[in-house]
Write a protein that holds these residues in place. Structure first.
Motif, PDB file in Angstrom:
ATOM      1  N   ARG A 101      40.423  63.105  24.024  1.00 41.84           N
ATOM      2  CA  ARG A 101      39.761  62.578  22.715  1.00 41.84           C
ATOM      3  C   ARG A 101      38.575  61.319  23.261  1.00 41.84           C
ATOM      4  NH1 ARG A 101      45.327  62.069  21.284  1.00 41.84           N
ATOM      5  NH2 ARG A 101      45.654  60.389  22.552  1.00 41.84           N
ATOM      6  N   HIS A 112      30.150  61.817  15.708  1.00 42.41           N
ATOM      7  CA  HIS A 112      31.687  61.162  15.565  1.00 42.41           C
ATOM      8  C   HIS A 112      31.628  59.781  15.880  1.00 42.41           C
ATOM      9  CE1 HIS A 112      35.648  60.851  16.121  1.00 42.41           C
ATOM     10  NE2 HIS A 112      35.822  60.078  17.475  1.00 42.41           N
ATOM     11  N   GLU A 129      32.614  57.172  13.175  1.00 40.11           N
ATOM     12  CA  GLU A 129      33.826  56.236  12.951  1.00 40.11           C
ATOM     13  C   GLU A 129      33.625  54.767  12.464  1.00 40.11           C
ATOM     14  OE1 GLU A 129      37.173  57.528  16.150  1.00 40.11           O
ATOM     15  OE2 GLU A 129      35.353  56.400  16.911  1.00 40.11           O
ATOM     16  N   ARG A 130      32.157  54.426  12.528  1.00 39.90           N
ATOM     17  CA  ARG A 130      32.321  52.908  12.350  1.00 39.90           C
ATOM     18  C   ARG A 130      31.276  52.868  10.807  1.00 39.90           C
ATOM     19  NH1 ARG A 130      28.738  48.957  15.806  1.00 39.90           N
ATOM     20  NH2 ARG A 130      29.449  47.821  14.080  1.00 39.90           N
ATOM     21  N   PRO A 152      31.712  55.599   8.160  1.00 39.18           N
ATOM     22  CA  PRO A 152      31.806  56.879   7.826  1.00 39.18           C
ATOM     23  C   PRO A 152      31.329  57.400   6.430  1.00 39.18           C
ATOM     24  CG  PRO A 152      33.937  55.415   7.617  1.00 39.18           C
ATOM     25  CD  PRO A 152      32.740  54.842   8.459  1.00 39.18           C
ATOM     26  N   CYS A 155      33.892  66.060   8.716  1.00 37.51           N
ATOM     27  CA  CYS A 155      34.337  65.833   7.242  1.00 37.51           C
ATOM     28  C   CYS A 155      33.879  66.868   6.483  1.00 37.51           C
ATOM     29  CB  CYS A 155      33.845  64.587   7.030  1.00 37.51           C
ATOM     30  SG  CYS A 155      32.198  64.224   7.192  1.00 37.51           S
TER      31      CYS A 155
END
Length: 235
Positions: free
Chosen positions: A84, A184, A188-189, A191, A224
């Protein structure tokens, strides 16, 4: 291990083939399967897979590949998936991620979502150039792969492929999902902001009036956005 050292591990061609195969599956891969895919002996594959895991490029675990449990089920086998953690190298050192996060934070606070999406759509159109709208799912996958999205076809849950019709209904019963989001770290911070930008970018790249369309369908661990046959092109 430093990022540059970890990435250098991929210089070996066999090791790189093994890494690319594991990444492309989007699931746990055993040593036998990886060895067969790379065309090498199992012992050599095991050596390289463990080296990739040691470099932090793969994660390893163990499970019974037979799907059975209890006596007679066999010993657990070692399996591998993509790590990851994100690796990057810039020479000389650059910090584009911090700049992107600062710009995203400012855009979000100023309510510039619509302006960002419009700019992303124009960028997508510019990347497409003079070419017409994307001609179908296979062409979409090629375009997405070139942008680093790692696309793969997946059946639409609950949909049935109807025989005949020159394959049109079969195509409509599939969706292109993407195992990688190129944005990505920032997504993540932020979205809503970044995922909306991503959707607009792909809408511009694929074209608005073609046989495929992009839409939101977030799923953990994947991009997404998904791409599917346009409703007005279903038969």
């Amino acid at each position: 291990m430093k990022d540059i050292d970890a990435i250098a591990v991929l210089q070996d061609p066999v090791r790189r083939r093994l890494y690319e195969y594991v990444v492309a599956q989007g699931r746990e891969v055993g040593r036998n399967e990886a060895a067969e895919a790379a065309g090498v002996a199992r012992t050599l594959a095991a050596h390289h897979l463990d080296r990739l895991a040691g470099a932090g490029l793969l994660e390893s675990g163990s499970r019974r590949l037979t799907g059975r449990s209890g006596p007679g089920a066999g010993r657990p086998a070692k399996v591998y998936t993509r790590a990851r953690v994100e690796r990057s190298v810039s020479l000389p050192a650059r910090d584009y991620r911090t700049a992107a996060e600062l710009l995203a934070e400012a855009a979000e606070q100023a309510g510039l979502d619509a302006g960002l999406c419009e700019a992303a759509r124009r960028r997508g159109e510019a990347l497409r150039g003079s070419a017409g709208a994307c001609g179908g799912l296979e062409e979409a996958m090629e375009m997405l792969a070139a942008r680093g999205y790692e696309p793969h076809l997946e059946p639409v849950e609950g949909a049935e492929c109807v025989e005949g019709g020159e394959g049109a209904t079969a195509a409509a019963a599939r969706v292109v999902r993407m195992r990688n989001c190129p944005f990505h770290a920032v997504a993540e911070r932020f979205p809503p902001l970044v995922c909306g930008m991503n959707l607009a970018l792909l809408e511009g790249l694929l074209g608005a009036d073609g046989p495929v369309r992009a839409r939101m369908d977030a799923r953990p661990g994947e991009c997404c956005v998904v791409v599917e046959a346009s409703k007005n092109n279903d038969h």
